[in-house]
Design a protein around this motif. Sequence first.
Motif, PDB file in Angstrom:
ATOM      1  N   ILE A 176       0.927  -1.198   0.089  1.00 32.21           N
ATOM      2  CA  ILE A 176       0.014  -0.074  -0.008  1.00 32.21           C
ATOM      3  C   ILE A 176       0.985   1.318   0.087  1.00 32.21           C
ATOM      4  CG2 ILE A 176      -0.270   0.018   2.555  1.00 32.21           C
ATOM      5  CD1 ILE A 176      -3.141   1.180   1.964  1.00 32.21           C
ATOM      6  N   TRP A 177       0.405   2.173  -0.797  1.00 32.69           N
ATOM      7  CA  TRP A 177       1.522   3.406  -1.030  1.00 32.69           C
ATOM      8  C   TRP A 177       0.335   4.731  -0.756  1.00 32.69           C
ATOM      9  CZ3 TRP A 177       4.388   4.974  -6.027  1.00 32.69           C
ATOM     10  CH2 TRP A 177       5.213   6.070  -5.527  1.00 32.69           C
ATOM     11  N   HIS A 178      -0.186   4.917  -1.973  1.00 33.20           N
ATOM     12  CA  HIS A 178      -1.026   6.146  -2.005  1.00 33.20           C
ATOM     13  C   HIS A 178      -2.497   5.929  -1.346  1.00 33.20           C
ATOM     14  CE1 HIS A 178       1.660   7.463  -4.990  1.00 33.20           C
ATOM     15  NE2 HIS A 178       1.715   8.518  -4.048  1.00 33.20           N
ATOM     16  N   GLY A 179      -3.032   4.608  -1.580  1.00 36.62           N
ATOM     17  CA  GLY A 179      -4.325   4.168  -1.278  1.00 36.62           C
ATOM     18  C   GLY A 179      -5.321   4.106  -2.122  1.00 36.62           C
ATOM     19  N   GLU A 222      -2.297   9.327   0.214  1.00 35.98           N
ATOM     20  CA  GLU A 222      -3.030  10.371  -0.374  1.00 35.98           C
ATOM     21  C   GLU A 222      -4.354  10.475   0.145  1.00 35.98           C
ATOM     22  OE1 GLU A 222      -2.075  10.420  -4.358  1.00 35.98           O
ATOM     23  OE2 GLU A 222       0.029  11.189  -4.073  1.00 35.98           O
ATOM     24  N   LEU A 223      -5.004   8.919   0.563  1.00 34.67           N
ATOM     25  CA  LEU A 223      -6.395   8.800   0.871  1.00 34.67           C
ATOM     26  C   LEU A 223      -6.598   8.422   2.297  1.00 34.67           C
ATOM     27  CD1 LEU A 223      -7.644   7.326  -2.322  1.00 34.67           C
ATOM     28  CD2 LEU A 223      -8.061   9.571  -1.586  1.00 34.67           C
ATOM     29  N   PRO A 224      -7.625   8.659   2.957  1.00 29.89           N
ATOM     30  CA  PRO A 224      -7.620   8.382   4.645  1.00 29.89           C
ATOM     31  C   PRO A 224      -7.821   6.638   4.501  1.00 29.89           C
ATOM     32  CG  PRO A 224      -9.817   9.078   3.765  1.00 29.89           C
ATOM     33  CD  PRO A 224      -8.837   9.487   2.572  1.00 29.89           C
ATOM     34  N   ILE A 225      -6.837   5.969   4.295  1.00 26.28           N
ATOM     35  CA  ILE A 225      -7.029   4.429   4.081  1.00 26.28           C
ATOM     36  C   ILE A 225      -5.794   4.021   4.925  1.00 26.28           C
ATOM     37  CG2 ILE A 225      -6.848   2.305   2.811  1.00 26.28           C
ATOM     38  CD1 ILE A 225      -8.582   3.841   0.386  1.00 26.28           C
ATOM     39  N   ARG A 226      -6.200   2.933   5.880  1.00 27.90           N
ATOM     40  CA  ARG A 226      -5.216   2.374   6.688  1.00 27.90           C
ATOM     41  C   ARG A 226      -5.322   1.026   6.653  1.00 27.90           C
ATOM     42  NH1 ARG A 226      -4.879   4.321  12.614  1.00 27.90           N
ATOM     43  NH2 ARG A 226      -6.900   3.198  12.743  1.00 27.90           N
ATOM     44  N   PRO A 227      -4.323   0.180   6.401  1.00 28.41           N
ATOM     45  CA  PRO A 227      -4.421  -1.156   6.659  1.00 28.41           C
ATOM     46  C   PRO A 227      -4.873  -1.894   8.028  1.00 28.41           C
ATOM     47  CG  PRO A 227      -2.340  -0.774   5.980  1.00 28.41           C
ATOM     48  CD  PRO A 227      -3.037   0.518   6.218  1.00 28.41           C
ATOM     49  N   ASP A 228      -5.592  -2.906   8.162  1.00 27.58           N
ATOM     50  CA  ASP A 228      -5.814  -3.520   9.501  1.00 27.58           C
ATOM     51  C   ASP A 228      -4.428  -4.342   9.816  1.00 27.58           C
ATOM     52  OD1 ASP A 228      -8.842  -2.636   9.777  1.00 27.58           O
ATOM     53  OD2 ASP A 228      -8.816  -3.353   7.892  1.00 27.58           O
TER      54      ASP A 228
END
Length: 184
Positions: free
Chosen positions: A108-111, A142-148
Amino acid sequence: MAVSGTLKATVLDAEAIRRSLTRIAHEIVERNRGVEDLVLVGVMSKGVPLAHRLAAKLQELEERPVPVGELDPGSHRDDLHLRTPALRPSSRVPAIDGSTVVLVDDVIWHGRTVRAAMDALLEFGRPRSIQLAVLVDRGHRELPIRPDYVGKNLPTSRSQRVSVHLTETDGADEVVLENNEGDS
């Protein structure tokens, strides 16, 4: 194995990848209290073999199979006007209505790929929840995404490249951090 760019460092070898996937499998079981109603969906291309490996580890732990799907998020990307999408096989996703879906990707980079994958996934049904497992989180979202679930957090500069090589696609398991051509 030929690697484009200048090899900076091998950050995960085959054993480290195996350990990371084993840890992620344990975390998935713990968070979901087992694997009932769980579906793994690999994001093409490298997320697919990782999803299959995770499914095998989950079956070892819980003694029941976990369905695995393959998802091509290409047509849902927000940068289609900037580049031609890669030609990939069609998505194959098992029934997901009411299930917990774990999207699996290599990096995962930018999302943006994950956002596109979530949009593509919803064409196949309405899961109860969507979780994200990645082998490498390199930051720079760049987006509000975070891995679990994360195998390795790897701080990088924007000019560096993270390359995941898997036995199923490349003949060997490793993650390498490279400088782009011309960078020092």
